[in-house]
Design an enzyme around this catalytic site. Structure first.
Site, PDB file in Angstrom:
ATOM      1  N   ASP A 134     109.558  18.375 115.346  1.00 26.75           N
ATOM      2  CA  ASP A 134     109.959  17.134 114.701  1.00 26.75           C
ATOM      3  C   ASP A 134     111.034  16.290 115.302  1.00 26.75           C
ATOM      4  OD1 ASP A 134     107.904  14.809 113.779  1.00 26.75           O
ATOM      5  OD2 ASP A 134     108.820  15.911 111.373  1.00 26.75           O
ATOM      6  N   HIS A 141     112.048   3.775 110.270  1.00 21.47           N
ATOM      7  CA  HIS A 141     112.113   4.589 108.554  1.00 21.47           C
ATOM      8  C   HIS A 141     113.282   5.319 108.702  1.00 21.47           C
ATOM      9  CE1 HIS A 141     110.090   8.085 106.669  1.00 21.47           C
ATOM     10  NE2 HIS A 141     110.714   9.118 107.530  1.00 21.47           N
ATOM     11  N   ARG A 150     121.175   5.795 100.496  1.00 24.82           N
ATOM     12  CA  ARG A 150     122.273   5.158 100.248  1.00 24.82           C
ATOM     13  C   ARG A 150     122.578   4.128 100.656  1.00 24.82           C
ATOM     14  NH1 ARG A 150     121.382  10.027 103.672  1.00 24.82           N
ATOM     15  NH2 ARG A 150     120.761   8.663 105.090  1.00 24.82           N
ATOM     16  N   GLU A 206     103.027  10.921 106.797  1.00 30.53           N
ATOM     17  CA  GLU A 206     103.893  10.536 108.026  1.00 30.53           C
ATOM     18  C   GLU A 206     103.479  10.152 109.613  1.00 30.53           C
ATOM     19  OE1 GLU A 206     107.744  12.858 108.444  1.00 30.53           O
ATOM     20  OE2 GLU A 206     108.690  12.310 106.353  1.00 30.53           O
ATOM     21  N   GLU A 208     103.032   9.633 112.469  1.00 34.40           N
ATOM     22  CA  GLU A 208     103.746  10.040 113.561  1.00 34.40           C
ATOM     23  C   GLU A 208     102.449  10.296 115.215  1.00 34.40           C
ATOM     24  OE1 GLU A 208     106.761  13.649 113.369  1.00 34.40           O
ATOM     25  OE2 GLU A 208     106.408  13.348 111.350  1.00 34.40           O
ATOM     26  N   ASP A 240     103.033  14.982 109.606  1.00 36.89           N
ATOM     27  CA  ASP A 240     103.466  15.739 108.932  1.00 36.89           C
ATOM     28  C   ASP A 240     103.488  15.210 107.397  1.00 36.89           C
ATOM     29  OD1 ASP A 240     105.786  17.599 108.848  1.00 36.89           O
ATOM     30  OD2 ASP A 240     107.296  15.257 109.020  1.00 36.89           O
ATOM     31  N   ARG A 244     107.398  15.871  98.827  1.00 35.30           N
ATOM     32  CA  ARG A 244     108.477  15.057  98.663  1.00 35.30           C
ATOM     33  C   ARG A 244     110.103  15.701  97.626  1.00 35.30           C
ATOM     34  NH1 ARG A 244     109.003  12.795 103.594  1.00 35.30           N
ATOM     35  NH2 ARG A 244     107.309  10.942 103.568  1.00 35.30           N
ATOM     36  N   GLN A 247     110.896  18.512  99.558  1.00 33.11           N
ATOM     37  CA  GLN A 247     112.379  18.476  99.804  1.00 33.11           C
ATOM     38  C   GLN A 247     113.440  17.530  99.708  1.00 33.11           C
ATOM     39  OE1 GLN A 247     110.519  15.466 102.949  1.00 33.11           O
ATOM     40  NE2 GLN A 247     112.089  14.953 103.910  1.00 33.11           N
ATOM     41  N   LYS A 260     107.861  21.007 104.566  1.00 34.94           N
ATOM     42  CA  LYS A 260     107.130  20.455 106.072  1.00 34.94           C
ATOM     43  C   LYS A 260     105.739  21.504 106.592  1.00 34.94           C
ATOM     44  CE  LYS A 260     109.211  16.974 106.668  1.00 34.94           C
ATOM     45  NZ  LYS A 260     108.573  15.045 106.285  1.00 34.94           N
ATOM     46  N   THR A 264     100.328  20.488 108.943  1.00 37.43           N
ATOM     47  CA  THR A 264     100.934  18.992 110.025  1.00 37.43           C
ATOM     48  C   THR A 264      99.571  19.524 110.582  1.00 37.43           C
ATOM     49  OG1 THR A 264     103.148  19.878 110.703  1.00 37.43           O
ATOM     50  CG2 THR A 264     102.271  18.270 112.291  1.00 37.43           C
ATOM     51  N   THR A 367     108.355   9.430 112.078  1.00 33.72           N
ATOM     52  CA  THR A 367     107.485   8.563 111.131  1.00 33.72           C
ATOM     53  C   THR A 367     107.838   7.689 111.636  1.00 33.72           C
ATOM     54  OG1 THR A 367     107.687   9.711 109.159  1.00 33.72           O
ATOM     55  CG2 THR A 367     107.400   7.635 109.182  1.00 33.72           C
ATOM     56  N   GLU A 381     108.306   5.385 101.528  1.00 34.12           N
ATOM     57  CA  GLU A 381     108.764   3.651 102.001  1.00 34.12           C
ATOM     58  C   GLU A 381     108.134   2.774 101.097  1.00 34.12           C
ATOM     59  OE1 GLU A 381     108.010   5.404 105.866  1.00 34.12           O
ATOM     60  OE2 GLU A 381     109.473   3.645 106.392  1.00 34.12           O
TER      61      GLU A 381
HETATM   62 CA    CA Z   1     108.220  13.655 110.099  1.00 33.87          CA
END
Ligand code: CA
Length: 434
Positions: A134, A141, A150, A206, A208, A240, A244, A247, A260, A264, A367, A381
């Site tokens: 991936d 994204h 950040r 996600e 993709e 995907d 969260r 993660q 993850k 998938t 993504t 997001e």
């Molecule tokens: Ca991904």
């Protein structure tokens, strides 16, 4: 007869079909009740059974060799043959199914033996996937997610030099329609220092693009960027699914792992590079001040035509929407043009260290969000990590996915003067943890 001169098919449902007109001809693996999985081609509302067609003597020469490689319910050997075999098969399929084809009567006479209705078929994974990687090439994204963590420095300094990726889990890739069991795992509750164990509370999707690898490379060799297109067999949609909360706790310092690898989902049809040819675009220019790609990642032809204009859509259908007979609600409308790196750059980078790619390997693009509201390819997001729940037409709200929610990915390519094609759906419904 050239490809561009053929526009209509004697298969009535193919003409103007949203996904599978005559110009698409994607390959997949299907079964009808009681039969073993076998290769087929989507055309309109039907699937052309390649094995039955081979037995009926409809292929010869290079096209026959290509179809022979699709036998056994896995397309790996066909992918391995590369572009020439794919083109030979495509030319023959266009001949067989064009309006006025001399073989119209012969094919139609065999009815569902050669052309079963797709609605009567089950779709399977198109190939044995040995490895799945991936990437993270959706720059919007990467910026959106980076901003959550950040705000001053959303992109890490390597992003514009390296097509970032990680090795995913091949054993849990499933075709569209497979249920998505809510995973369990460790999470760190807000404000705590010790983790708890339980069902994921922040389940996400996600959006993709999936990339199927064709002919591979020997271990120790690299695929040059200028040759990379010859190593790509086709494309699909890929979800995907992401836990969260799991993660956030596990991802440092080596990246995603159990958040993850539980499943998938992919759309089952392999859309070929040939079908996508009219929808190629120049790779968008890098913003002023961005570095040039290193030479092994730069190719003039790839920059001129290595990107794609594929519209991508995500829809959500909840249990309450189903009960109220409401249609699925669109969450995302994006495009593959938000890729900072091309698929050729991904292939060149993946193999530059001598890593072996093999026919049937699968890449995810990462993504593919756009920069605006309505274009974000994940709930992370859209809801800013759960801070801004969305309201649905059913009166419900969502921060992340609930049990019973179904996510539907779609893709469509349109261009003036060309038939539109689509990818077929990639669906998955969330099942309760067990
Ligand atoms: Ca991904």
């Amino acid at each position: 007869m050239t490809q561009t001169s053929i526009t209509r098919s004697w298969v009535a449902s193919a003409n103007g079909h949203g996904d599978f007109p005559l110009q698409n001809l994607p390959l997949g693996v299907f079964s009808v009740k009681g039969s073993a999985p076998r290769a087929g081609v989507a055309i309109g509302e039907h699937i052309f059974d390649l094995e039955a067609a081979l037995e009926a003597g409809l292929f010869e020469g290079a096209a026959r060799t290509a179809v022979e490689a699709t036998r056994g319910g896995q397309l790996n050997a066909f992918f391995e043959l590369g572009r020439d075999a794919r083109v030979a098969l495509r030319e023959r399929l266009l001949e067989l199914f064009a309006e006025g084809s001399t073989l119209h009567g012969k094919i139609e006479a065999q009815g569902a033996k050669l052309l079963p209705l797709a609605a009567d078929c089950e779709m399977h994974l198109p190939a044995k996937i040995n490895d799945y990687t991936d990437f993270y090439v959706g720059i919007e994204h990467a910026q959106n997610v980076g901003k959550l963590f950040r705000p001053d420095n959303p992109l890490l300094p390597n992003y514009k030099y390296v097509p970032i990726g990680y090795h995913g889990r091949a054993s849990t890739i499933r075709p569209s329609g497979t249920g998505v069991r809510r995973p369990k795992g460790q999470t760190l509750p807000a404000g705590q220092t010790e983790p708890v164990f339980g069902p994921c509370a922040r389940l996400d999707y996600e959006l993709e693009l999936g990339i199927w690898i064709g002919p591979g490379n020997e271990m120790g060799d690299s695929i040059a960027i200028g040759d990379a297109a010859d190593h790509i067999a086709g494309f699909c949609l890929l979800n995907d699914w992401s836990a969260r909360d799991i993660q956030a706790w596990e991802y440092q310092p080596l990246g995603p792992f159990l958040s993850k690898s539980f499943i998938t989902s992919i759309s089952p049809w392999v859309v070929t590079a040939e079908a996508l040819e009219p929808f190629r675009r120049a790779q968008p220019a890098r913003p002023e001040g961005d570095p040039q790609p290193l030479p092994y990642l730069f190719d003039k032809r790839d920059q001129a035509a290595g990107a794609f204009d594929i519209e991508l859509e995500v829809l959500l259908l909840t249990e309450a929407m189903r009960e109220q007979n409401l249609p699925a609600q669109r969450l995302t409308l994006s495009n593959t043009q938000h890729m900072y790196w091309t698929v050729a750059q991904m292939v060149a980078h993946h193999s530059v260290n001598g890593c072996q790619l093999q026919a049937g390997d699968l890449f995810g693009s990462g993504t593919l969000s756009g920069p605006e509201n309505g274009q974000f390819g994940s709930l992370l997001e859209i809801t800013e990590g759960g801070k801004k729940p969305i309201e649905l037409a059913s009166g419900e709200v969502r921060k992340f996915l609930e049990d019973g929610d179904e996510i539907i990915l779609r893709a469509r390519c349109s261009r003036e003067g060309f038939a539109s094609i689509g990818f077929g759906e990639c669906r998955g419904k969330v099942l309760p943890a067990r």
